[in-house]
Design a protein around this motif. Structure first.
Motif: not given
Length: 131
Positions: A80-95, A102-106, A111-119
């Motif tokens: 809900l209104d947030e994108v979060r990047l986590l460490d796969l090994a331990g689940g620590r939030t990186r940022w 942002v509601r229902r989109y993956r 490479a060096e980017r994370v892309v997200a879409t909102s409505e």
């Protein structure tokens, strides 16, 4: 309608009503027949700090996580209104970054980017910092 038949019909109607009331009492006693019958369980408290043997790690997110993407050692989660990047090994939030709408989109990781879409928007975030 003759008297014996009418009595049987009334008795049948009364039995059905009693059964329905009994079922309602059972469902109310179980919390409305809610979460368990729907295949999930509502957890009123946070999970334990130490995961159990069947849980590798968990991480709280703002709202309900509606989409995740995995790439290498990173997990991007859109909630809900947030994108979060986590460490796969331990689940620590990186940022985490506020992304209104942002509601229902993956999210996608490349490479060096994370892309997200909102409505209404496409948001490109730096994979290292979330900027």
């Amino acid at each position: 309608m003759n008297q014996p038949r009418r009595s049987r019909v009334l008795l049948l109607v009364a039995a059905v009503l009693v059964a329905l009331v009994g079922l309602g009492v059972v469902l109310i006693g179980r919390g409305g027949g809610s979460d368990a019958s729907l295949g999930f369980r509502l957890v009123p408290e946070r999970p334990p700090a130490t995961p159990g043997p069947d849980l590798h790690w968990w991480a709280p997110v703002h709202g309900e996580p509606l989409g995740v993407a995995v790439d290498g050692s990173d997990v991007a989660a859109a909630a809900l209104d947030e994108v979060r990047l986590l460490d796969l090994a331990g689940g620590r939030t990186r940022w985490k970054a506020a992304v209104p709408g942002v509601r229902r989109y993956r999210p996608a990781i490349a490479a060096e980017r994370v892309v997200a879409t909102s409505e209404t928007e496409l948001v490109v975030l730096d994979r290292a910092s979330g900027a």
